[in-house]
Structure formats: structure tokens, C-alpha cells
Scaffold this motif. Structure first.
Motif, short mmCIF file in Angstrom:
data_model
loop_
_atom_site.label_atom_id
_atom_site.label_comp_id
_atom_site.label_asym_id
_atom_site.label_seq_id
_atom_site.Cartn_x
_atom_site.Cartn_y
_atom_site.Cartn_z
N HIS A 151 28.49 -10.31 11.00
CA HIS A 151 28.65 -11.58 10.29
C HIS A 151 29.13 -11.40 8.86
CE1 HIS A 151 24.70 -10.46 8.60
NE2 HIS A 151 25.02 -11.27 7.60
N SER A 152 29.17 -10.17 8.35
CA SER A 152 29.51 -9.94 6.94
C SER A 152 30.94 -10.37 6.62
CB SER A 152 29.35 -8.47 6.56
OG SER A 152 28.04 -8.02 6.74
N VAL A 153 31.09 -11.03 5.49
CA VAL A 153 32.40 -11.36 4.95
C VAL A 153 32.78 -10.27 3.96
CG1 VAL A 153 33.69 -13.01 3.52
CG2 VAL A 153 32.09 -13.84 5.26
N PHE A 154 34.05 -9.85 3.97
CA PHE A 154 34.53 -8.82 3.07
C PHE A 154 35.46 -9.47 2.03
CE2 PHE A 154 34.57 -5.43 6.69
CZ PHE A 154 33.18 -5.45 6.72
N ALA A 155 35.31 -9.07 0.76
CA ALA A 155 36.16 -9.60 -0.30
C ALA A 155 36.62 -8.45 -1.19
CB ALA A 155 35.42 -10.64 -1.13
N THR A 156 37.91 -8.34 -1.40
CA THR A 156 38.43 -7.32 -2.30
C THR A 156 38.60 -7.89 -3.70
OG1 THR A 156 40.24 -5.77 -2.74
CG2 THR A 156 40.85 -7.85 -1.68
N ASN A 157 38.29 -7.07 -4.69
CA ASN A 157 38.51 -7.44 -6.09
C ASN A 157 39.80 -6.80 -6.61
OD1 ASN A 157 37.62 -8.51 -8.75
ND2 ASN A 157 37.45 -6.36 -9.28
N SER A 158 40.68 -6.37 -5.72
CA SER A 158 41.92 -5.73 -6.14
C SER A 158 42.66 -6.59 -7.16
CB SER A 158 42.83 -5.51 -4.93
OG SER A 158 44.08 -5.04 -5.34
N SER A 159 43.17 -5.92 -8.20
CA SER A 159 43.87 -6.65 -9.26
C SER A 159 45.32 -6.96 -8.91
CB SER A 159 43.85 -5.83 -10.56
OG SER A 159 42.54 -5.63 -11.01
N THR A 160 45.96 -6.11 -8.11
CA THR A 160 47.40 -6.24 -7.90
C THR A 160 47.82 -6.19 -6.44
OG1 THR A 160 47.66 -3.86 -8.20
CG2 THR A 160 47.96 -5.24 -10.15
N LEU A 161 46.99 -5.63 -5.55
CA LEU A 161 47.37 -5.47 -4.15
C LEU A 161 47.13 -6.76 -3.38
CD1 LEU A 161 45.76 -1.97 -3.59
CD2 LEU A 161 48.18 -2.46 -3.99
N LEU A 162 48.02 -7.08 -2.47
CA LEU A 162 47.84 -8.26 -1.62
C LEU A 162 46.76 -7.98 -0.58
CD1 LEU A 162 51.53 -9.34 -0.98
CD2 LEU A 162 49.87 -10.45 -2.49
N PRO A 163 45.87 -8.94 -0.32
CA PRO A 163 44.86 -8.71 0.71
C PRO A 163 45.46 -8.47 2.09
CG PRO A 163 44.77 -10.97 -0.13
CD PRO A 163 45.66 -10.20 -1.04
N SER A 164 46.64 -9.01 2.37
CA SER A 164 47.25 -8.78 3.68
C SER A 164 47.65 -7.32 3.88
CB SER A 164 48.48 -9.68 3.86
OG SER A 164 49.44 -9.43 2.85
N MET A 165 47.75 -6.54 2.79
CA MET A 165 48.03 -5.12 2.90
C MET A 165 46.80 -4.34 3.36
SD MET A 165 50.08 -4.86 -0.74
CE MET A 165 50.55 -3.14 -0.61
N ILE A 166 45.64 -4.96 3.21
CA ILE A 166 44.37 -4.32 3.54
C ILE A 166 43.77 -4.88 4.82
CG2 ILE A 166 42.04 -3.85 2.66
CD1 ILE A 166 43.19 -4.32 -0.17
N ALA A 167 44.06 -6.14 5.12
CA ALA A 167 43.40 -6.87 6.20
C ALA A 167 43.38 -6.13 7.54
CB ALA A 167 44.04 -8.25 6.36
#
Length: 283
Positions: free
Chosen positions: A113-129
Motif C-alpha cells: 500500500h506504500s506510496v513512493f515520492a521522489t524529492n528529485s530536483s531535476t529528474l522527471l519522475p517518469s524516468m524513475i517510475a
């Protein structure tokens, strides 16, 4: 979807602030880092934040801030750190490979059930998803440095982020003292860094091209605009490791600045305010 139990991955300058901000607003939080040595440094950062929060919110009274500090748990065991997490906020170094590897390991041990959130300053979340194992529960929550006073929380999803997860993170941001900024589409740097990074890069270009030294550039900007800080003072607050990681991915001028940061500052332990010296010296 109610996000209460929080784990923050990465306990550097901003990671420690995210941990303390969450605890100060009454939510259980665990800080994770890769070694006991890193956690020892994190404990020192958290101890220093007690007085910063006490001064800013409570007129110097440390009671609430100390209670927040005492509630924080630190762990170097990833599975242990996230075992109860409703929300995992990632604040590891600004390098795509490190982030992708972190999420691949995280996906194996975090609750479903955990939600993940990145605090990346410049990277797009779709690059990590694709590396998260749950793209519908993954998005970005971006904090500004000195979060207790610069309290924006930029919320940015991908095309795969579910509405329930997005709204839950907006709610979490607001419950932890942030002004939630809804970023309507993916944008490198969100709103804040889309404005800030070109400004800082313009300053670093002036420096490495020999136009002016750092104090002169800062003085010019502050006198001419009335701004409280110049770009190199901001670099020291952000941290020179972060500045290096971002600059090393840029054009030739940015890479020249990254090399300057490494040889003249980072390799000498001068990482900015956190270490007492960067472009300037601090008490």
C-alpha cells in the motif's frame, strides 16, 4: 488513502529537514541511510534543527522541537525502515542510476500500500517510475531548502500516477506545514527549479568564464535587486554536492563549473553551510 507513517530515504541536508518537518507536525517518521556512519551524521543534523525550529516557530522554546527530535527513528536497514510506511519519500543523491537502483531495492521490501515520492530536483519522475514496481503510486514531492520557512511542496505526477495517490500526497504536504503546489504536467525542475537553476547557472558561467568572482557576483545581485542572498550563497545552502551532480549533467560551461566544485571545494571537504565552508566560511 491516508498517509501517516513516513520513511525518508537519504538523510543529507534536505533529507534531514524533511524528516524533522514531518516529525514536528506530529507524524511518525523513520530516516534511512546506507550506513551507521551516515546515520551518525544525520543525528547531528537533526540535533541542530531543534534550535532552528524552536527559534522559528516557538520563540526559542525547545519543548515541541525536542519532542519531535526524540520521536524520530533512524535505521540503516531498508526493510526495517519501510516496514510500516504509508509514504516513502526518497531524497538520495541526484543521480539517475542511484535513484533507479534505490527504487528497485525498495520495491522488494515496502508494503504493497506504500506510496513512493521522489524529492528529485531535476529528474522527471517518469524516468524513475518503471523501477518502482508501482507507477500508479509514484510521483514527485519536491521540498525547498530550509523547508521550515521556505515551505513549498511541489507535487508532480506522471501519466501513470493515480489520482488517489496524488491527492493523498497533496493532503500529506498540507498536514506537514507545506503550501502544496500542484504542478499540472511533468516539467524538469518543477516550478521552483525551472526558475532557480538557470539563475544559478548564469552565475556559475560568469565565475568560470572569469567575468567576476563569487563575492562580486553575489554583491551585484543583492544590491541591484534587493534580494537577500546571492547565487553563490544559495549554492552553499543547497550544498555543493548537489550543485556538482546537477552541473555535471549540463553543457560544457556547466561541466567546467562541476570540475571547479570538485577540485577546489568538494575534494577539500568544503560542501557548503553544512560543513562550515563552501564559497564562504560559516560559524
Amino acid at each position: 488513502m491516508n498517509l501517516n507513517n513516513t520513511t525518508v530515504l537519504g538523510t543529507g541536508i534536505l533529507g534531514s529537514q524533511i524528516i524533522f518537518q514531518t516529525a514536528y507536525h506530529g507524524l511518525p517518521v523513520v530516516g534511512y541511510d546506507i550506513s551507521d556512519e551516515a546515520l551518525a551524521a544525520a543525528a547531528q543534523r537533526l540535533d541542530l534543527l531543534v534550535q532552528r525550529y524552536a527559534d522559528f516557530f516557538d520563540g526559542g522554546d525547545r519543548t515541541k522541537a525536542q519532542a519531535a527530535r526524540d520521536s524520530i527513528r533512524l535505521s540503516s536497514d531498508l526493510a526495517d525502515a519501510v516496514k510500516d510506511a504509508d509514504l516513502v519519500i526518497e531524497a538520495v543523491p541526484e543521480a539517475l542510476a542511484i535513484k533507479q537502483d534505490t527504487y528497485e531495492r525498495l520495491a522488494k521490501v515496502a508494503p504493497a500500500h506504500s506510496v513512493f515520492a521522489t524529492n528529485s530536483s531535476t529528474l522527471l519522475p517518469s524516468m524513475i517510475a518503471p523501477h518502482t514496481g508501482r507507477p500508479d503510486k509514484f510521483l514527485a514531492l519536491h521540498y525547498a531548502n530550509e523547508v521550515w520557512k521556505n515551505n513549498t511542496g511541489e507535487v508532480m505526477g506522471t501519466a501513470q500516477t493515480g489520482e488517489e495517490a496524488y491527492e493523498a500526497v497533496v493532503d500529506f504536504a498540507e498536514r506537514t506545514g507545506l503550501v502544496a503546489i500542484r504542478v499540472l504536467k511533468e516539467q524538469p525542475g518543477y516550478v521552483l527549479n525551472s526558475l532557480l537553476v538557470p539563475f544559478l547557472q548564469a552565475a556559475s558561467g560568469l565565475l568560470v568564464n572569469g567575468v567576476a568572482d563569487a563575492p562580486t557576483i553575489d554583491k551585484t545581485w543583492k544590491i541591484a535587486t534587493g534580494a537577500p542572498k546571492g547565487p553563490f550563497e544559495i549554492y552553499d545552502i543547497v550544498g555543493l554536492n548537489t550543485a556538482y551532480n546537477i552541473s555535471s549533467m549540463g553543457d560544457e560551461t556547466n561541466k567546467k563549473f562541476a570540475q571547479l566544485l570538485k577540485t577546489e571545494y568538494i575534494d577539500k571537504g568544503k560542501l557548503g553551510q553544512a560543513t562550515g565552508e563552501g564559497f564562504y566560511k560559516y560559524n
